[in-house]
Design an enzyme around this catalytic site. Structure first.
Site, PDB file in Angstrom:
ATOM      1  N   GLN A 153      37.566  28.562  38.145  1.00  0.00           N
ATOM      2  CA  GLN A 153      38.770  28.975  37.431  1.00  0.00           C
ATOM      3  C   GLN A 153      39.826  27.877  37.467  1.00  0.00           C
ATOM      4  O   GLN A 153      39.722  26.928  38.254  1.00  0.00           O
ATOM      5  CB  GLN A 153      39.326  30.254  38.089  1.00  0.00           C
ATOM      6  CG  GLN A 153      39.498  30.129  39.599  1.00  0.00           C
ATOM      7  CD  GLN A 153      39.284  31.429  40.352  1.00  0.00           C
ATOM      8  OE1 GLN A 153      39.130  32.483  39.744  1.00  0.00           O
ATOM      9  NE2 GLN A 153      39.280  31.379  41.670  1.00  0.00           N
ATOM     10  N   PRO A 213      34.320  35.483  37.224  1.00  0.00           N
ATOM     11  CA  PRO A 213      33.521  35.787  38.424  1.00  0.00           C
ATOM     12  C   PRO A 213      33.767  37.187  38.980  1.00  0.00           C
ATOM     13  O   PRO A 213      32.971  37.695  39.766  1.00  0.00           O
ATOM     14  CB  PRO A 213      33.969  34.718  39.429  1.00  0.00           C
ATOM     15  CG  PRO A 213      35.264  34.179  38.928  1.00  0.00           C
ATOM     16  CD  PRO A 213      35.255  34.364  37.440  1.00  0.00           C
ATOM     17  N   ASP A 229      44.063  34.247  48.972  1.00  0.00           N
ATOM     18  CA  ASP A 229      45.389  33.814  49.459  1.00  0.00           C
ATOM     19  C   ASP A 229      45.624  34.250  50.907  1.00  0.00           C
ATOM     20  O   ASP A 229      46.593  33.834  51.529  1.00  0.00           O
ATOM     21  CB  ASP A 229      46.498  34.357  48.548  1.00  0.00           C
ATOM     22  CG  ASP A 229      46.405  35.864  48.378  1.00  0.00           C
ATOM     23  OD1 ASP A 229      46.586  36.586  49.367  1.00  0.00           O
ATOM     24  OD2 ASP A 229      46.145  36.336  47.254  1.00  0.00           O
ATOM     25  N   ASP A 277      39.944  42.778  46.648  1.00  0.00           N
ATOM     26  CA  ASP A 277      41.217  42.154  46.262  1.00  0.00           C
ATOM     27  C   ASP A 277      40.869  41.016  45.316  1.00  0.00           C
ATOM     28  O   ASP A 277      40.923  39.843  45.671  1.00  0.00           O
ATOM     29  CB  ASP A 277      41.894  41.636  47.554  1.00  0.00           C
ATOM     30  CG  ASP A 277      43.185  40.901  47.274  1.00  0.00           C
ATOM     31  OD1 ASP A 277      43.582  40.790  46.108  1.00  0.00           O
ATOM     32  OD2 ASP A 277      43.791  40.416  48.251  1.00  0.00           O
ATOM     33  N   SER A 278      40.468  41.385  44.103  1.00  0.00           N
ATOM     34  CA  SER A 278      39.902  40.393  43.189  1.00  0.00           C
ATOM     35  C   SER A 278      40.843  40.126  42.030  1.00  0.00           C
ATOM     36  O   SER A 278      41.847  40.799  41.840  1.00  0.00           O
ATOM     37  CB  SER A 278      38.568  40.909  42.637  1.00  0.00           C
ATOM     38  OG  SER A 278      38.807  41.905  41.672  1.00  0.00           O
ATOM     39  N   THR A 279      40.465  39.142  41.232  1.00  0.00           N
ATOM     40  CA  THR A 279      41.117  38.911  39.952  1.00  0.00           C
ATOM     41  C   THR A 279      40.716  40.038  38.996  1.00  0.00           C
ATOM     42  O   THR A 279      39.927  40.915  39.336  1.00  0.00           O
ATOM     43  CB  THR A 279      40.678  37.539  39.388  1.00  0.00           C
ATOM     44  OG1 THR A 279      39.292  37.340  39.724  1.00  0.00           O
ATOM     45  CG2 THR A 279      41.462  36.411  40.010  1.00  0.00           C
TER      46      THR A 279
END
Ligand code: SAM
Length: 284
Positions: free
Chosen positions: A35, A167, A90, A160-162
């Site tokens: 990304q 992906p 993060d 806790d993903s995009t």
């Protein structure tokens, strides 16, 4: 009013909305194998991490998301010992998880190591627990990791993903949930970021259906404000392996030791209150 290049703007064509922050400057940009990651210094929100044009984390408001993706689920489980964070590079969710003394082991499975390295540089306060002896930082695909996870080895899975593109797409489907269910001990649960109740209710309905189709006994929605995400109102979806009421381990003395900025016992209960349009959409 048009915004010039002293603003960061995330336009969302599908919902006809946009979010903007007044900038200082862009301090980093790179394309990783997964990304595009950018870091901005903003005028009023501290640093801002953006992945593929979407806001991820700001210094000023990340506490809302990280506290609400961890503490409500942890205190809803009777004894969470083994926890996995899928994504979350993060490290803010991991930091909150490790505030819980009953957690014996927490693994963060992040596909893109660069997210974590940039967080260490620009959001060091989120990474303070990375050296905790109970923590493991694993860099790899959460979908593959979950497929290989030992059966009944986990108490809580935090996704806790995009957003469900690139992906992260496979993290929102039945196949992945089947692997999660297998990896959970009886009484285990997962909590997954599930976007905005206002803008993405169709996605939330699809997710809950896929969780039930995968064999989860019960699903719930929790919701909280999140200023930098579309609409400013965000949600997490909980899926329980075993049906029944959630534990509510809200001991005031323990809660005081958490050192949270948003989360407390009243917020915990309020977050699970279901708005009428969500009840109708989910049929609960
Ligand atoms: N709080 C954010 C939000 O809701 O927009 C998410 C922040 S966190 C930085 C999202 C992380 O998920 C990213 O670092 C991304 O690399 C990671 N991710 C996406 N797909 C993944 C996968 N299949 N396995 C593991 N991590 C993944």
């Amino acid at each position: 009013m048009s915004l010039d290049n002293t603003w960061f703007t995330e336009p969302m064509d599908k919902t006809g909305t946009a979010f903007s922050l007044k900038l200082g400057e862009r301090v980093h940009a790179e394309q990783t194998p997964y990304q595009k990651i950018e870091i901005y210094r903003t005028e009023t929100f501290g640093h801002l991490m953006v992945i593929d044009g979407c806001t991820m984390v700001s210094t000023r408001d990340n506490f809302l998301y990280h506290e609400m993706m961890s503490h409500p689920a942890l205190y809803s489980h009777p004894n969470p010992r083994d926890v996995v964070v899928v994504g979350g590079g993060d490290c803010g969710t991991l930091r909150e998880v490790l505030k819980h003394g009953e957690v014996q082991h927490a693994t963060q499975v992040e596909i893109d190591e660069r997210v974590t390295r940039l967080a260490e540089q620009y959001f060091p306060e989120l990474c303070v627990a990375n050296g905790d002896p109970r923590a493991t930082l694993f860099f790899g695909d959460g979908i593959a990791w979950m497929k290989e996870a030992a059966p009944e080895s986990l108490d809580l899975i935090i996704i806790d993903s995009t957003d469900p593109v690139g992906p992260a797409e496979g993290l929102f489907g039945k196949k992945f949930y089947v692997d999660c269910l297998k990896a959970l001990r009886p009484g285990g649960m997962l909590v997954q970021q599930s976007e905005s109740p206002l803008l993405h209710i169709d996605l939330i309905v699809e997710m809950h259906k896929a969780m039930h189709d995968a064999g989860f006994a019960q699903t719930r929605l929790l919701h909280f404000p999140q200023v930098i995400y579309p609409s400013g109102w965000w949600s997490g979806s909980i899926a329980q392996k075993t049906a029944g009421p959630l534990a509510e381990r809200l001991d005031p003395a323990t809660l005081q030791t958490l050192d949270t900025q948003y989360y407390n016992a009243e917020i915990h209960r309020a977050a699970f209150a279901v708005p009428n349009f969500v009840k109708r959409a989910l049929g609960v």
